[in-house]
Design an enzyme around this catalytic site. Sequence first.
Site, PDB file in Angstrom:
ATOM      1  N   ALA A  63     -16.189 -50.202  17.312  1.00 24.59           N
ATOM      2  CA  ALA A  63     -15.466 -51.128  16.176  1.00 24.59           C
ATOM      3  C   ALA A  63     -15.026 -52.424  17.130  1.00 24.59           C
ATOM      4  O   ALA A  63     -14.866 -52.069  18.234  1.00 24.59           O
ATOM      5  CB  ALA A  63     -14.469 -50.491  15.503  1.00 24.59           C
ATOM      6  N   GLY A 107     -17.277 -46.272  17.090  1.00 24.53           N
ATOM      7  CA  GLY A 107     -18.314 -46.547  15.807  1.00 24.53           C
ATOM      8  C   GLY A 107     -19.614 -46.721  16.116  1.00 24.53           C
ATOM      9  O   GLY A 107     -20.418 -46.354  15.524  1.00 24.53           O
ATOM     10  N   GLU A 110     -20.969 -43.471  15.793  1.00 19.38           N
ATOM     11  CA  GLU A 110     -20.868 -42.934  14.567  1.00 19.38           C
ATOM     12  C   GLU A 110     -22.098 -43.664  13.764  1.00 19.38           C
ATOM     13  O   GLU A 110     -22.706 -42.768  13.074  1.00 19.38           O
ATOM     14  CB  GLU A 110     -19.560 -43.497  14.066  1.00 19.38           C
ATOM     15  N   GLU A 130     -11.779 -43.107  21.207  1.00 19.31           N
ATOM     16  CA  GLU A 130     -10.855 -43.715  20.489  1.00 19.31           C
ATOM     17  C   GLU A 130      -9.339 -43.217  20.886  1.00 19.31           C
ATOM     18  O   GLU A 130      -8.611 -44.159  20.773  1.00 19.31           O
ATOM     19  CB  GLU A 130     -11.029 -43.198  19.108  1.00 19.31           C
TER      20      GLU A 130
HETATM   21  N1  T1G Z   1     -14.152 -54.418  20.670  1.00 18.63           N
HETATM   22  C1  T1G Z   1     -13.707 -55.922  20.972  1.00 18.63           C
HETATM   23  N2  T1G Z   1     -14.079 -56.292  22.136  1.00 18.63           N
HETATM   24  C2  T1G Z   1     -14.359 -55.551  23.086  1.00 18.63           C
HETATM   25  C3  T1G Z   1     -14.867 -53.961  22.782  1.00 18.63           C
HETATM   26  C4  T1G Z   1     -14.652 -53.603  21.404  1.00 18.63           C
HETATM   27  N3  T1G Z   1     -14.607 -52.279  21.062  1.00 18.63           N
HETATM   28  N4  T1G Z   1     -15.211 -53.594  23.932  1.00 18.63           N
HETATM   29  C5  T1G Z   1     -15.149 -54.462  24.814  1.00 18.63           C
HETATM   30  N5  T1G Z   1     -14.736 -55.625  24.325  1.00 18.63           N
HETATM   31  C6  T1G Z   1     -14.810 -56.991  24.883  1.00 18.63           C
HETATM   32  C7  T1G Z   1     -13.766 -57.129  26.081  1.00 18.63           C
HETATM   33  O1  T1G Z   1     -12.516 -57.198  25.615  1.00 18.63           O
HETATM   34  C8  T1G Z   1     -14.251 -58.126  26.998  1.00 18.63           C
HETATM   35  O2  T1G Z   1     -13.976 -59.406  26.418  1.00 18.63           O
HETATM   36  C9  T1G Z   1     -15.818 -57.830  26.991  1.00 18.63           C
HETATM   37  O3  T1G Z   1     -15.992 -57.226  25.863  1.00 18.63           O
HETATM   38  C10 T1G Z   1     -16.467 -57.051  28.040  1.00 18.63           C
HETATM   39  O4  T1G Z   1     -15.637 -55.717  28.152  1.00 18.63           O
HETATM   40  C11 T1G Z   1     -14.520 -47.265  14.027  1.00 18.63           C
HETATM   41  C12 T1G Z   1     -12.307 -46.914  15.396  1.00 18.63           C
HETATM   42  C13 T1G Z   1     -17.941 -50.951  26.470  1.00 18.63           C
HETATM   43  C14 T1G Z   1     -17.347 -49.649  28.573  1.00 18.63           C
HETATM   44  O5  T1G Z   1     -13.136 -48.012  22.985  1.00 18.63           O
HETATM   45  O6  T1G Z   1     -14.684 -49.463  26.982  1.00 18.63           O
HETATM   46  O7  T1G Z   1     -14.944 -47.889  17.476  1.00 18.63           O
HETATM   47  O8  T1G Z   1     -12.841 -60.317  28.537  1.00 18.63           O
HETATM   48  O9  T1G Z   1     -14.790 -55.963  30.635  1.00 18.63           O
HETATM   49  O10 T1G Z   1     -16.421 -53.328  32.133  1.00 18.63           O
HETATM   50  O11 T1G Z   1     -14.284 -44.862  14.703  1.00 18.63           O
HETATM   51  O12 T1G Z   1     -15.551 -52.613  27.325  1.00 18.63           O
HETATM   52  O13 T1G Z   1     -14.971 -60.755  28.148  1.00 18.63           O
HETATM   53  O14 T1G Z   1     -13.274 -61.668  26.385  1.00 18.63           O
HETATM   54  O15 T1G Z   1     -14.457 -54.088  29.426  1.00 18.63           O
HETATM   55  O16 T1G Z   1     -18.805 -53.591  31.207  1.00 18.63           O
HETATM   56  C15 T1G Z   1     -14.089 -47.749  20.641  1.00 18.63           C
HETATM   57  C16 T1G Z   1     -14.286 -50.305  24.668  1.00 18.63           C
HETATM   58  C17 T1G Z   1     -13.516 -48.586  19.620  1.00 18.63           C
HETATM   59  C18 T1G Z   1     -14.997 -48.951  23.941  1.00 18.63           C
HETATM   60  C19 T1G Z   1     -18.027 -51.956  28.770  1.00 18.63           C
HETATM   61  N6  T1G Z   1     -14.849 -48.326  21.660  1.00 18.63           N
HETATM   62  N7  T1G Z   1     -14.907 -50.879  25.440  1.00 18.63           N
HETATM   63  O17 T1G Z   1     -17.119 -52.277  29.740  1.00 18.63           O
HETATM   64  O18 T1G Z   1     -17.098 -54.835  30.066  1.00 18.63           O
HETATM   65  S1  T1G Z   1     -12.676 -47.987  18.152  1.00 18.63           S
HETATM   66  C20 T1G Z   1     -14.147 -48.379  22.792  1.00 18.63           C
HETATM   67  C21 T1G Z   1     -15.247 -50.382  26.664  1.00 18.63           C
HETATM   68  C22 T1G Z   1     -13.819 -47.535  17.192  1.00 18.63           C
HETATM   69  C23 T1G Z   1     -14.649 -46.095  15.331  1.00 18.63           C
HETATM   70  C24 T1G Z   1     -13.454 -46.386  16.302  1.00 18.63           C
HETATM   71  C25 T1G Z   1     -15.811 -51.308  27.517  1.00 18.63           C
HETATM   72  C26 T1G Z   1     -17.033 -51.008  27.920  1.00 18.63           C
HETATM   73  P1  T1G Z   1     -13.870 -60.531  27.471  1.00 18.63           P
HETATM   74  P2  T1G Z   1     -15.452 -55.037  29.661  1.00 18.63           P
HETATM   75  P3  T1G Z   1     -17.498 -53.590  30.969  1.00 18.63           P
END
Ligand code: T1G
Length: 709
Positions: A63, A107, A110, A130
Amino acid sequence: MTDLVQYSKDNDVAVITINNPPVNALSPGVPEGIAEAVERIEKDPSVKAAVLIGGGRTFIAGADIKEFVKLTSGGRRGDIGIAQYLLTIENSRKPIVVAIHGNALGGGLEVAQACHYRVASPDAKVGQPEVNLGIIPGAGGTQRLPRLAGIAKAIEMCTVGKPIKAAEALECGIVDRVIEGDLLAGAIAFAREVAGKPAPKTRERNEKLGTPEQNALIFAAARETVRKKQRGLPAPLVAIDAIEAATKLPFEKGCEEEKRLFYQCLYSDQSKALIHVFFAEREVSKIPDIPKEPQIIPVNSVAIVGAGTMGGGIAMVCANAGIPVVIKDTDQGALDRGLATIQKNYATSVKRGRFTQEYVDQRMKMIKTTLSYDDFAGADMVIEAAFEGMALKKEIFAELDRACKRGAILSSNTSTLNIDEIAATTSRPEAVIGMHFFSPANVMRLLEIVRGKASGKDVIATCMQLSKKLGKVGVLVGNCRGFVGNRMFLPYIREAQFLVEEGAAPEAVDKAFVDFGMAMGPLAVGDLGGLDIAYRIRKEFRHTEKPGARQPFVEDRMVEMGRLGQKSGSGWYKYDADRRATPDPEIAALVCKWTADANVPQRQISAEEIVDRGIYTLVNEGARILEEGYALRAGDIDTIYVNGYGFPAYRGGPMWYADSVGLKKVYERVSEFHKQHGMLWEPAPLLKKLAESGKAFADFQRESAHATD
Ligand code: T1G
């Protein structure tokens, strides 16, 4: 169709491509776009099946976490609005095959679970991370994942939050096929194999939900493990509750329970803090006066001065990043000892299954040694990690200036010395910068990148980018004494010593901070690092202390009588052969005597006061650092403390924590301490100003700062 989701056809197979760089997050418009595409498939008789795939470097990474900030900060009401779109996918009468490359997280996984089949490229990863944000899956993940992978696997993935690779996902039933080569072509071929067959709905697959008897044992054991390994964190336990609901309730009811539990977590202080840390760790790479596409200096070889603990750890970090290294020391014995330590550290990682022997053999081949600076001539970068003394650093940098090629970056791993003074001993101060690693360098994520007055923008940009390649969180800091982390840590440690001198037992002081969430108590940290180190630094910088300011004295006495901490078998605690700590009656008696001789009034001190005195001294110094411009943002300070000093991420870091308490309250408490304990507690002007204007550190953004000028 939104332009975030593209629709095309490969004859009788529709292809739905998500196009929301950089990580295809499920931002508003993406779930809607997928649902629209599914409706289009349903209406097109020529389409027999469909493939859903991510454009760019990854499938869906989850998400859009920015949407949660809007929700919980009151910017937007409502819900995350994803689950209903997944039902549209699952209810499609035509089979939808999801093709996963890069990451399918949160998500994203999911969405994949709601599809009818899942294929993945060999290096793809899937996960429900999450819990790292203090929440749980909120779009059916706790209900569908156990139906695909079984209860135990679903619990492991949702409570630990660690992604698994494609092969493991295949083995446990999340993925149906791993596609070598062209993922899209393989997915389309798979779709043709299942076209015309009934599309299996994950929500109707109950064969892996186990029996009440089996599950009772699994859930009890899982809760026990979480309580031990993830103390202070509610989300993992809540995830188990949601998964248990999947075994006891019909799918729809289970999803309602998951939704209730999800919002319970999302609006918690812990989740807000963890989401702050997530973004703060990414914000640090944004430097106001360094252009987005700066000129990066290629770093394909590194030379290290010093084969000691830090030099050896840094060598491992570079080798692990695929960068060949040459280490110099003053004699062969030091080099042999340094290499032996590196080999021992690698052997431990092999034993723990972190690295294979083959991987380690490759890394060791990348680490060379030398006794001569002449072998530094080709290095793109030098990291000096020699003894912490200015005279020696100046000698070394004069040699580096002679031996290194033009354009090489000359960095020092110094933790307390003045980068500008070191730079001035060279003819190229623009090439000099601080690269302050934290011990053990091959473990700790934090790297303070210390900007000298003359440090070139290309040098800074290169070091910021290199930190990511080294697997570090690189934070740009200004060149004040102790930079940011240690400058705040000194008064924190000093306050802990004062508390003992005023009557609190060492173990009571440390327990209060560990109960607050710190990885270790401040006194145990001193014993670990060696009390003689802190003693030497105190002596060296005594002249910079405010005249008449109160100084702790008990620890100095301990060092002078040979109690140096773990290395000498006793310090604030007594240590057995395995370095296990126990309270030491001898130190209690000594403190009692010394404080009586010094007429220091003794009293009972509450855990609340102990924590306030330690944490607010961090906050007060952090406010000064912000105001003086040695850190760019409050979030940078939080990132430093969470990644380098064991501050609990679920409290967001010292500055976030102060904001969550409320700066007015923090300022009042600091003012109380100022009255009771004198000048060391003088409130920082920025703290006073923000408290009086009802603002937070998060609102503070300097126009310019030493960390950038
Ligand atoms: N939402 C918004 N922005 C995100 C994002 C996300 N989920 N993931 C990464 N970004 C942005 C980050 O802020 C950065 O922005 C750019 O993308 C590159 O990220 C509904 C409730 C995927 C392993 O927890 O673990 O889904 O600084 O530097 O090193 O049930 O990003 O360029 O402006 O980290 O290559 C669950 C979180 C969400 C994954 C990639 N998902 N992201 O790593 O790049 S909750 C997560 C990561 C959810 C559902 C639930 C990592 C990555 P900017 P980066 P990276």
